[in-house]
Design a protein around this motif. Structure first.
Motif, PDB file in Angstrom:
ATOM      1  N   ILE A 134     -17.924   6.786  -5.992  1.00  0.00           N
ATOM      2  CA  ILE A 134     -19.130   7.257  -6.655  1.00  0.00           C
ATOM      3  C   ILE A 134     -18.838   8.488  -7.478  1.00  0.00           C
ATOM      4  N   ASN A 135     -17.780   8.405  -8.205  1.00  0.00           N
ATOM      5  CA  ASN A 135     -17.331   9.535  -8.997  1.00  0.00           C
ATOM      6  C   ASN A 135     -18.411  10.054  -9.930  1.00  0.00           C
ATOM      7  N   HIS A 136     -19.177   9.128 -10.422  1.00  0.00           N
ATOM      8  CA  HIS A 136     -20.156   9.544 -11.429  1.00  0.00           C
ATOM      9  C   HIS A 136     -21.229  10.448 -10.843  1.00  0.00           C
ATOM     10  N   THR A 137     -21.506  10.286  -9.584  1.00  0.00           N
ATOM     11  CA  THR A 137     -22.542  11.125  -8.996  1.00  0.00           C
ATOM     12  C   THR A 137     -21.945  12.275  -8.193  1.00  0.00           C
ATOM     13  N   TRP A 138     -20.663  12.500  -8.380  1.00  0.00           N
ATOM     14  CA  TRP A 138     -20.008  13.457  -7.508  1.00  0.00           C
ATOM     15  C   TRP A 138     -20.581  14.851  -7.666  1.00  0.00           C
ATOM     16  N   ASP A 139     -20.912  15.207  -8.896  1.00  0.00           N
ATOM     17  CA  ASP A 139     -21.480  16.551  -9.089  1.00  0.00           C
ATOM     18  C   ASP A 139     -22.767  16.700  -8.312  1.00  0.00           C
ATOM     19  N   PHE A 140     -23.564  15.643  -8.381  1.00  0.00           N
ATOM     20  CA  PHE A 140     -24.821  15.640  -7.639  1.00  0.00           C
ATOM     21  C   PHE A 140     -24.554  15.860  -6.151  1.00  0.00           C
ATOM     22  N   VAL A 141     -23.564  15.130  -5.664  1.00  0.00           N
ATOM     23  CA  VAL A 141     -23.249  15.217  -4.240  1.00  0.00           C
ATOM     24  C   VAL A 141     -22.895  16.648  -3.856  1.00  0.00           C
ATOM     25  N   VAL A 142     -21.993  17.231  -4.636  1.00  0.00           N
ATOM     26  CA  VAL A 142     -21.532  18.573  -4.296  1.00  0.00           C
ATOM     27  C   VAL A 142     -22.670  19.572  -4.380  1.00  0.00           C
ATOM     28  N   MET A 143     -23.499  19.369  -5.386  1.00  0.00           N
ATOM     29  CA  MET A 143     -24.617  20.294  -5.535  1.00  0.00           C
ATOM     30  C   MET A 143     -25.558  20.199  -4.346  1.00  0.00           C
ATOM     31  N   GLN A 144     -25.878  18.981  -3.960  1.00  0.00           N
ATOM     32  CA  GLN A 144     -26.743  18.778  -2.802  1.00  0.00           C
ATOM     33  C   GLN A 144     -26.151  19.434  -1.570  1.00  0.00           C
ATOM     34  N   ALA A 145     -24.847  19.206  -1.398  1.00  0.00           N
ATOM     35  CA  ALA A 145     -24.200  19.760  -0.210  1.00  0.00           C
ATOM     36  C   ALA A 145     -24.331  21.281  -0.196  1.00  0.00           C
ATOM     37  N   ARG A 146     -24.079  21.903  -1.365  1.00  0.00           N
ATOM     38  CA  ARG A 146     -24.164  23.362  -1.424  1.00  0.00           C
ATOM     39  C   ARG A 146     -25.573  23.846  -1.121  1.00  0.00           C
ATOM     40  N   GLU A 147     -26.547  23.152  -1.691  1.00  0.00           N
ATOM     41  CA  GLU A 147     -27.943  23.553  -1.454  1.00  0.00           C
ATOM     42  C   GLU A 147     -28.280  23.499   0.008  1.00  0.00           C
ATOM     43  N   GLN A 148     -27.895  22.380   0.638  1.00  0.00           N
ATOM     44  CA  GLN A 148     -28.239  22.215   2.042  1.00  0.00           C
ATOM     45  C   GLN A 148     -27.597  23.302   2.883  1.00  0.00           C
ATOM     46  N   LEU A 149     -26.350  23.639   2.529  1.00  0.00           N
ATOM     47  CA  LEU A 149     -25.678  24.694   3.292  1.00  0.00           C
ATOM     48  C   LEU A 149     -26.399  26.017   3.127  1.00  0.00           C
ATOM     49  N   ARG A 150     -26.786  26.276   1.915  1.00  0.00           N
ATOM     50  CA  ARG A 150     -27.463  27.545   1.670  1.00  0.00           C
ATOM     51  C   ARG A 150     -28.759  27.630   2.455  1.00  0.00           C
ATOM     52  N   ALA A 151     -29.500  26.524   2.426  1.00  0.00           N
ATOM     53  CA  ALA A 151     -30.766  26.505   3.168  1.00  0.00           C
ATOM     54  C   ALA A 151     -30.515  26.687   4.652  1.00  0.00           C
ATOM     55  N   ALA A 152     -29.419  26.095   5.100  1.00  0.00           N
ATOM     56  CA  ALA A 152     -29.141  26.187   6.532  1.00  0.00           C
ATOM     57  C   ALA A 152     -28.801  27.608   6.941  1.00  0.00           C
ATOM     58  N   LYS A 153     -28.129  28.329   6.017  1.00  0.00           N
ATOM     59  CA  LYS A 153     -27.718  29.690   6.381  1.00  0.00           C
ATOM     60  C   LYS A 153     -28.901  30.566   6.690  1.00  0.00           C
ATOM     61  N   GLN A 154     -30.037  30.146   6.161  1.00  0.00           N
ATOM     62  CA  GLN A 154     -31.205  30.974   6.393  1.00  0.00           C
ATOM     63  C   GLN A 154     -31.853  30.718   7.729  1.00  0.00           C
ATOM     64  N   ARG A 155     -31.314  29.757   8.473  1.00  0.00           N
ATOM     65  CA  ARG A 155     -31.924  29.493   9.767  1.00  0.00           C
ATOM     66  C   ARG A 155     -31.192  30.256  10.833  1.00  0.00           C
ATOM     67  N   ARG A 156     -31.805  30.243  12.022  1.00  0.00           N
ATOM     68  CA  ARG A 156     -31.151  30.928  13.128  1.00  0.00           C
ATOM     69  C   ARG A 156     -29.917  30.162  13.557  1.00  0.00           C
ATOM     70  N   LYS A 157     -29.018  30.871  14.163  1.00  0.00           N
ATOM     71  CA  LYS A 157     -27.761  30.235  14.551  1.00  0.00           C
ATOM     72  C   LYS A 157     -27.995  29.077  15.512  1.00  0.00           C
ATOM     73  N   GLY A 158     -28.911  29.287  16.416  1.00  0.00           N
ATOM     74  CA  GLY A 158     -29.170  28.230  17.394  1.00  0.00           C
ATOM     75  C   GLY A 158     -29.598  26.934  16.723  1.00  0.00           C
ATOM     76  N   ASP A 159     -30.559  27.073  15.810  1.00  0.00           N
ATOM     77  CA  ASP A 159     -31.039  25.892  15.102  1.00  0.00           C
ATOM     78  C   ASP A 159     -29.921  25.233  14.320  1.00  0.00           C
TER      79      ASP A 159
END
Lengths: 430, 393
Positions: A134-159
Motif C-alpha cells: 500500500i505504498n500509495h497510502t503510506w504517507d497517510f499511514v505514517v501520519m495517522q500513526a504519528r497523530e495517534q501517538l501524540r494523542a496517546a501521550k496526553q493520556r495517563r501512563k496507566g491508560d
C-alpha cells in the motif's frame, strides 16, 4: 455468542471476579484481576475441575476476550498472580470488525515509531510487505500513526499501557505469528448456515409439503416413552458386560497392553469362540446372523433340521439388495432358479400370497423385488428356528466348550472403570 | 362511465378462455394481454385468492405442527433420568491416549475404522487421505486428492477400498492394493456427483453402494460399479452435514443432520423422509445411531448433544453443561450404548452417561478443534482426529 455471555457474567460486579488495582511495574492499573482469580471463579460458577477451568480460561484468552498485562506477546492464561484485564467490546471478535490492512499498517507503524526495533520478526516481515503493497497510502499511514501517538501521550501512563495491551492482544488474535494456530479459522463456508441464512421462499409448495408431512406424522403409531426408555435400560444391562470400555475385556485390551491376543481370539474364524461371544448370539437373532462364526453354526443346525435353504435364500437376497446394479437381473434369475421355481432344488417355503407377489415382481426385476419374501423367511428363521437353536444341544455344547480367556497379569494395568466390585483386568498394583 | 366511452371495444378471442367476446386490456407483469370481462373478474379475485391461500397454508402448517407436538407429548410419561435412577452410577473414569498418529500436513477432517478393528482411514485439509494400521502406527497407503478440504472418508466393509470426497463435489472410491508399484490414484473411480461440497459418505452393508450427503441439501445413494444414482433424498432446507446408517436388521433407514437444525430419518427404498426432529438451536454437525437402532444422538454447534428416540418420536435427553460453550463436532456411542463420546470445538472430548444424562469425564490432549470421533468396531477404543494434524486412539 456464548463466550460473550460468560464474559459478561464474569464482569458482573456482584458475582463476578473481584477486580482490584493491580501493580504493574511502577504504575497502577485499575480494574485488573489475577489469573488465579479467573480460574477460581470458573471452578466455582460451573462446578468444574481445575484442569478444565484452566483450559477454558486459556481459550477465552486465545480468542482475545481477556488479555494479559505483563506479557502481552503471549496469549496464555496463567493461574497465578499475573494480571489480566477484560478486552473492550470494541475489540471483540464477534463484532466482525474487519481487521483491515490499513489498520494493521497503522498499528505497526506506531510501534515502529515509538520504539525502533521493537517489532518482532514476523511483524517486521509484515511491515515490509504492507509497505510494498500500500505504498500509495503510506504517507497517510505514517501520519495517522504519528497523530495517534501524540494523542496517546496526553493520556495517563496507566491508560496508555492498557490501550497498548488491548491493541496488542487484538492484533495477536487477528494476525497470529506464523506457526501458531489461528482461532479465527473456520471450516469451509456453509451455504445457508443459520447465521447467514437466506430465507427460503416460503411459497405454497413448501407449506403444502409441511402440512402433508405433519398429517402423516400424526398418523404414526407412537410408543410410550416409558416403554422406549425401559428398552434402553434393558439393552444396557445386556450389553454392558460386552463393552470393552465399560467392563474391560479378557485377556486384555490390546490398546492398553499392546497384546493382540484379544483380537486373535475373537477373529471371524476361530475354532473355539469365547464365552462372551457365544452368549451374545443368544441376545437376538441379528447378533447371531452378523457374526460369521455364528452364522456358520446356524447353518450346521439348520442342516440338521433340513431347513438350510432358508439361510441360503436370505443370503442370496442380501446379495441382491447390496450388489452391483449391473448384476441385478442375473442375481434375480439365479435366485428364482434355485429357490422359487416349482421343483427347484432348494425350494423355500413361503406363503402363497408372497410367492405370487414375488413372481409378479420378478418380471420387472429391481433391487428390492425380493424384499417381501426375504422378510418372510427372516421372520420364519427368527421366530421358529432361532429359539430352537438356542435350546439345541449344538448351542449348549458351544457354550460349554467356549473359553473364558485368562487375564494377562501385567504390571500396572489400569482398567478404564475403577469399580469397587469386580473388574475384569487386574487392578493396579500399588 | 365517461372514460369507458373512449375505449375502443375490441372484439375477438380472449387470451385466457379463448371465447369470442368483447375484450379489455389487462396488464400482467408489464405485459399487455386481452381478456374478456369474465376472465378479468376471475383473475382479479384469483390473485387475491393466491395470497390468501399462502397465509392460510402457513397458518394451517403452524397449527398442525402444534398439534403434532401435542400428540408427541401425550405419550411422554416419563423422563430418561427418572427411569435411569435405578441403574447404578458409573465410577471414576480414566482414559488415556494410547496411540498418536502423526503424519498429516494439515487439519484432520474425517476418519473411519476398518472392520478389522485396527486400520483407520483419515482425510485432511491438504487433500491427503492416509490409511494407517493404528496399532503399529504405520502408514499403509496414502492418496493425494486433487482438491483440498477432504471432509468425508469411509472404509469399505470388506476392507478393500476407501471412499473420500470434499470440495470437489464428488465421491471417489479407491481400491486398496498392496502392490507397491501400482499408483493408487490411477485406479480411482469417481462415483457421486453433487452440486456442492461433499460433507459425509458411508458404505452400506457391502462394497457396492455408497450413501453420500452434500452441501447442496441432498443425500444420495449410488452404485459404485456404474456410478449410477440409485436414489436421492430431498427435504433438507440447507446443507446436509452428516449421516449415519441404521444398524437394524432390515437396514433400510438412515438419519441425516443439517444446517437447517433438522435431523431427518429416511427410507432408503422410497426416498421419503419418515421422521424429522427440529429441536436443536444451531447446525447439526454429527448424528449417530444408538447400538440398538431405536434411537440416535446428534451433536450440534449450540454446544448440546441430544438423544432422539425413533419409536416415541421425540427428543428424550439433552447433554449439555453451562461451562461448555463450544459446539460439538462429532459424537459416537460405546458398544453398549452407555457412554456417548463427543468431540468439541474447544479442543476437548466429553464423555456422557447416556442414561443418566450427566458428564462422566472430560479428556484433554488435542491442541486444536476435535473434528471427528469414532469408536472402533469392537468397542475397545475410540479414535479422535483434530485440526492439530494428529489422530489419537
Amino acid at each position: 455468542r456464548q463466550m460473550e455471555k460468560m464474559i459478561v457474567s464474569m464482569q458482573d460486579p456482584d458475582m463476578g471476579i473481584k477486580m482490584r488495582n493491580q501493580r504493574l511495574l511502577i504504575t497502577v492499573i485499575p480494574h485488573a484481576m489475577t489469573g488465579n482469580d479467573i480460574v477460581e471463579w470458573l471452578i466455582q460458577k460451573y462446578g468444574i475441575s481445575e484442569e478444565e477451568s484452566l483450559h477454558l480460561g486459556n481459550l477465552i484468552v486465545k480468542h482475545g476476550y481477556i488479555y494479559p498485562l505483563r506479557d502481552p506477546r503471549n496469549l496464555v492464561l496463567r493461574a497465578d498472580e499475573s494480571p489480566y484485564r477484560f478486552q473492550t467490546p470494541y475489540f471483540w471478535t464477534s463484532t466482525k470488525w474487519p481487521a483491515t490492512e490499513l489498520d494493521y499498517a497503522i498499528y505497526l507503524a506506531k510501534k515502529n515509531i515509538r520504539k525502533q526495533g521493537d517489532l518482532i520478526e514476523h511483524e517486521k516481515d509484515n511491515y515490509n510487505l504492507l509497505h510494498k503493497r500500500i505504498n500509495h497510502t503510506w504517507d497517510f499511514v505514517v501520519m495517522q500513526a504519528r497523530e495517534q501517538l501524540r494523542a496517546a501521550k496526553q493520556r495517563r501512563k496507566g491508560d496508555r499501557i492498557v490501550i497498548d495491551c488491548q491493541e496488542q492482544a487484538y492484533w495477536l488474535v487477528n494476525r497470529p505469528p506464523p506457526g501458531a494456530p489461528s482461532v479465527l479459522e473456520q471450516g469451509p463456508e456453509r451455504r445457508n448456515s443459520h447465521t447467514t441464512r437466506v430465507q427460503l421462499t416460503k411459497n405454497m409448495d413448501y407449506y403444502k409439503r409441511e402440512i402433508e408431512y405433519c398429517r402423516k406424522a400424526m398418523a404414526r403409531t407412537r410408543v410410550k416413552s416409558s416403554i422406549c426408555l425401559e428398552g434402553y435400560i434393558k439393552f444396557n444391562e445386556q450389553y454392558v458386560p460386552h463393552d470393552p470400555i465399560m467392563s474391560g475385556c479378557l485377556p486384555s485390551n490390546p490398546w492398553i497392553t499392546d497384546d493382540t491376543t484379544y483380537w486373535a481370539m475373537n477373529a471371524p474364524t476361530v475354532p473355539t469362540p469365547t464365552k462372551l461371544r457365544v452368549e451374545r448370539w443368544g441376545f437376538n437373532f441379528s447378533e447371531l446372523l452378523m457374526d460369521p462364526l455364528g452364522r456358520a453354526q446356524l447353518l450346521e443346525f439348520l442342516k440338521k433340521e433340513f431347513s438350510a435353504e432358508n439361510l441360503s435364500f436370505w443370503e442370496a437376497c442380501e446379495e441382491l439388495r447390496y450388489g452391483e446394479q449391473s448384476r441385478i437381473d442375473e442375481i434375480v434369475d439365479s435366485i428364482y432358479q434355485q429357490f422359487l421355481a416349482p421343483g427347484a432344488t432348494r425350494w423355500v417355503n413361503i406363503d402363497s400370497k408372497t410367492m405370487e407377489r414375488t413372481l409378479e415382481g420378478i418380471k420387472t426385476p429391481h433391487r428390492y423385488v425380493m424384499d417381501d419374501a426375504q422378510m418372510h423367511i427372516y421372520m420364519l428363521m427368527k421366530k421358529d428356528s432361532y429359539p430352537r437353536f438356542l435350546k439345541s444341544d449344538l448351542y449348549k455344547n458351544l457354550l460349554a466348550e467356549a473359553i473364558i480367556p485368562p487375564e494377562t497379569k501385567k504390571q500396572r494395568v489400569f482398567p478404564f472403570m475403577r469399580k469397587q466390585r469386580h473388574s475384569s483386568p487386574s487392578p493396579a498394583l500399588l | 362511465m365517461c372514460d369507458q366511452t373512449f375505449l375502443a371495444i375490441v372484439f375477438g378471442p380472449c387470451d385466457k378462455c379463448f371465447k369470442e367476446k368483447p375484450l379489455r386490456p389487462v396488464y400482467i407483469k408489464s405485459e399487455q394481454l386481452s381478456y374478456c370481462s369474465l376472465c378479468v373478474e376471475m383473475m382479479a379475485t384469483e390473485g387475491l385468492h393466491e395470497n390468501e391461500t399462502l397465509a392460510s397454508l402457513k397458518n394451517e402448517a403452524e397449527s398442525l405442527k402444534g398439534k403434532l407436538e401435542e400428540e408427541r407429548a401425550k405419550l411422554h410419561d416419563v423422563e430418561l433420568h427418572q427411569v435411569a435412577e435405578r441403574v447404578e452410577a458409573l465410577g471414576q473414569f480414566v482414559m488415556k491416549t494410547r496411540r498418536t498418529l502423526k503424519g498429516h500436513g494439515n487439519k484432520v477432517l474425517c476418519m473411519d475404522w476398518c472392520k478389522d478393528k485396527r486400520r483407520i482411514v483419515s482425510s485432511s485439509q491438504d487433500g491427503k487421505v492416509i490409511v494407517w494400521d493404528s496399532f503399529t502406527t504405520n502408514k499403509e497407503h496414502a492418496v493425494t486428492m486433487p482438491c483440498t478440504w477432504v471432509m468425508a472418508c469411509a472404509y469399505a466393509p470388506s476392507g478393500c477400498a476407501i471412499a473420500c470426497g470434499g470440495l470437489d463435489n464428488k465421491c471417489s472410491v479407491y481400491p486398496l492394493t498392496f502392490d507397491k508399484n501400482e499408483n493408487m490414484a490411477a485406479k480411482k473411480k469417481s462415483v457421486a456427483m453433487h452440486t456442492n461440497y461433499l460433507s459425509a459418505c458411508s458404505f452400506t452393508n457391502s462394497d457396492m453402494q455408497i450413501l453420500t450427503a452434500s452441501g447442496d441439501g441432498t443425500c444420495a445413494l449410488w452404485d459404485v460399479e456404474s456410478g449410477q444414482l440409485l436414489q436421492s433424498f430431498h427435504g433438507h432446507g440447507a446443507d446436509v452435514l452428516c449421516l449415519d446408517l441404521a444398524p437394524s436388521e432390515t437396514g433400510n433407514t438412515f438419519v441425516s443432520g443439517g444446517c437447517d437444525k433438522k435431523a431427518m430419518v429416511w427410507d432408503m427404498r422410497s426416498g421419503q423422509c419418515i421422521q424429522s426432529f427440529e429441536t436443536h438451536d444451531s447446525d447439526i454437525n454429527s448424528v449417530r445411531y444408538y447400538p440398538s437402532g431405536d434411537a440416535f444422538a446428534s451433536g450440534s454447534d449450540d454446544a448440546t448433544c441430544r438423544l432422539y428416540d425413533l419409536r416415541a418420536d421425540r427428543e428424550v435427553a439433552i447433554y449439555s453443561k453451562e461451562s461448555i460453550i463450544f459446539g460439538a463436532s462429532s459424537v459416537d456411542f460405546s458398544l453398549s450404548g452407555r457412554l456417548l463420546f463427543a468431540g468439541y470445538n474447544d479442543y476437548t472430548i466429553n464423555v456422557w452417561d447416556v442414561l443418566k444424562g450427566s458428564r462422566v469425564s472430560i479428556l484433554f490432549g488435542h491442541e486444536n478443534r476435535v473434528s471427528t470421533l469414532r469408536v472402533s468396531p469392537d468397542g475397545t477404543a475410540f479414535c479422535s482426529g483434530s485440526w492439530d494434524h494428529t489422530l489419537r486412539v
